[in-house]
Design an enzyme around this catalytic site. Structure first.
Site, PDB file in Angstrom:
ATOM      1  N   HIS A 139      13.739 -28.489  43.420  1.00 40.67           N
ATOM      2  CA  HIS A 139      12.800 -28.872  44.467  1.00 40.67           C
ATOM      3  C   HIS A 139      13.158 -28.321  45.852  1.00 40.67           C
ATOM      4  O   HIS A 139      12.280 -27.832  46.571  1.00 40.67           O
ATOM      5  CB  HIS A 139      12.688 -30.399  44.533  1.00 40.67           C
ATOM      6  CG  HIS A 139      11.620 -30.868  45.459  1.00 40.67           C
ATOM      7  ND1 HIS A 139      10.273 -30.676  45.210  1.00 40.67           N
ATOM      8  CD2 HIS A 139      11.692 -31.490  46.669  1.00 40.67           C
ATOM      9  CE1 HIS A 139       9.565 -31.172  46.205  1.00 40.67           C
ATOM     10  NE2 HIS A 139      10.396 -31.671  47.097  1.00 40.67           N
TER      11      HIS A 139
ATOM     12  N   SER B 151       6.037 -30.059  49.698  1.00 40.81           N
ATOM     13  CA  SER B 151       6.382 -31.398  49.224  1.00 40.81           C
ATOM     14  C   SER B 151       5.445 -32.448  49.857  1.00 40.81           C
ATOM     15  O   SER B 151       4.223 -32.300  49.789  1.00 40.81           O
ATOM     16  CB  SER B 151       7.864 -31.673  49.512  1.00 40.81           C
ATOM     17  OG  SER B 151       8.331 -32.780  48.796  1.00 40.81           O
ATOM     18  N   GLN B 152       6.008 -33.482  50.470  1.00 45.72           N
ATOM     19  CA  GLN B 152       5.175 -34.510  51.093  1.00 45.72           C
ATOM     20  C   GLN B 152       4.199 -33.910  52.101  1.00 45.72           C
ATOM     21  O   GLN B 152       3.088 -34.420  52.297  1.00 45.72           O
ATOM     22  CB  GLN B 152       6.071 -35.547  51.771  1.00 45.72           C
ATOM     23  CG  GLN B 152       5.325 -36.660  52.484  1.00 45.72           C
ATOM     24  CD  GLN B 152       6.264 -37.662  53.113  1.00 45.72           C
ATOM     25  OE1 GLN B 152       6.760 -38.573  52.447  1.00 45.72           O
ATOM     26  NE2 GLN B 152       6.546 -37.528  54.401  1.00 45.72           N
TER      27      GLN B 152
ATOM     28  N   ASP C 217      11.675 -28.642  38.689  1.00 44.89           N
ATOM     29  CA  ASP C 217      11.663 -29.149  40.057  1.00 44.89           C
ATOM     30  C   ASP C 217      12.690 -30.270  40.253  1.00 44.89           C
ATOM     31  O   ASP C 217      13.452 -30.274  41.202  1.00 44.89           O
ATOM     32  CB  ASP C 217      10.257 -29.650  40.403  1.00 44.89           C
ATOM     33  CG  ASP C 217      10.146 -30.135  41.823  1.00 44.89           C
ATOM     34  OD1 ASP C 217       9.754 -29.340  42.688  1.00 44.89           O
ATOM     35  OD2 ASP C 217      10.459 -31.318  42.089  1.00 44.89           O
TER      36      ASP C 217
ATOM     37  N   LEU D  15       9.526 -34.391  53.132  1.00 42.54           N
ATOM     38  CA  LEU D  15      10.369 -35.555  53.363  1.00 42.54           C
ATOM     39  C   LEU D  15      11.784 -35.142  53.754  1.00 42.54           C
ATOM     40  O   LEU D  15      12.415 -34.334  53.063  1.00 42.54           O
ATOM     41  CB  LEU D  15      10.398 -36.416  52.092  1.00 42.54           C
ATOM     42  CG  LEU D  15      11.032 -37.795  52.171  1.00 42.54           C
ATOM     43  CD1 LEU D  15      10.210 -38.715  53.078  1.00 42.54           C
ATOM     44  CD2 LEU D  15      11.147 -38.417  50.780  1.00 42.54           C
TER      45      LEU D  15
END
Length: 288
Positions: A269, A97-98, A214, A31
């Site tokens: 993250h 991630s995404q 995270d 993202l």
């Protein structure tokens, strides 16, 4: 002199053979990211596996990463498939991630993919449910407890984060409204579930990377298919219904010995793909 030349030539040949042995690596961002965010990861790979063909897919950058995930799956598939076709020995996927959820979609719908290692790097594989800075930025009028009012609508499902928003207090709404994660998990009726499971299981290894510091993936165990129950108590992967019922192949991968978990504390993250300890500990050995 001749002997020195021969030794050098033999050494060069060995290096060349070693380089040719490394499978291509494909990286899919998350993202609000873009391909330029992965320069450190590229450097790590080039240092440890010189000569590796690494491609960071430059699609759905920045705000375009909010596009619905099935649209992103289609676009990334079109970009990745030719690389697969030109790689007879297979490829490795590193999906951040995404992007890890996008890659799951690709692996589910492609019947002839040749992914050797799928490395899921701090990805909300079991969904997301948390009041993070991303949530406050995207939906300033909502908090985690009421975002379902928006996400579980046809309009909400046009935004990527809503495609994997998993409210443990509104389980039925999630299952009936999620056009992406619930379908991918076969938690809701999916006529393609058997074929998708077979496709997913074509991979040789699944590596799930995450950690307790995270700060974005919530709960962080979602990166390893753990998630909240209705009391917001984290239930680990092996006690999740999707694992126990093997709805999309997770239990089969585990039984095959082809599922690895790697947890690293102290990593926020946004640093997973630029942290050398993460690379050395969790990623490097799979990129052969």
């Amino acid at each position: 002199m001749m002997r020195g030349v021969c030794v050098y030539s033999l050494f060069a040949l060995c290096v060349l053979c070693l380089c040719l042995a490394y499978k291509p690596v494909i990286i899919v961002h998350g993202l609000f990211d873009s391909s330029s965010d992965f320069n450190n990861l590229l450097k790590f790979i080039n240092l440890s596996h010189p000569g590796t063909n690494v491609t960071v897919i430059d699609l759905f950058d920045g705000s375009a990463s909010l596009e619905p995930l099935w649209k992103q799956v289609q676009g990334f598939t079109e970009a990745i498939y030719p690389i697969m076709q030109n790689s007879a020995d297979g490829v490795h996927l590193i999906c951040y991630s995404q992007g890890g959820l996008v890659c799951r979609g690709i692996l589910s719908i492609l019947p002839d993919h040749n992914v050797h290692s799928f490395i899921s790097l701090s990805s909300p594989q079991a969904g997301q449910y948390g009041d993070t800075d991303y949530l406050k930025y995207l939906f300033p009028q909502f908090v985690k407890s009421n975002l379902y009012h928006f996400c579980y609508t046809s309009v909400g499902q046009k935004i990527s984060i809503c495609n994997y928003w998993n409210d443990p207090h509104h389980r039925d709404l999630y299952i009936n409204s999620s056009d992406y994660l619930a379908v991918l998990n076969s938690e809701r009726l999916n006529p393609n579930s058997t074929a998708w499971k077979q496709n997913f299981l074509r991979m040789k290894k699944l590596i799930l990377i995450g950690g307790p510091d995270d700060g974005v993936i919530t709960p962080w165990q979602s990166s390893q298919f753990g998630f909240y129950d209705e009391n917001e108590t984290v239930v680990e992967m092996k006690n999740q219904k999707v694992f126990l019922m093997d709805t999309f192949g997770l239990k089969t991968l585990y039984a095959r010995g082809d599922l690895a978990l790697c947890s690293v504390p102290g990593v926020a993250h946004v640093y997973w793909h630029s942290n050398e300890t993460v690379y050395k500990t969790c990623i490097e050995k799979w990129l052969t």
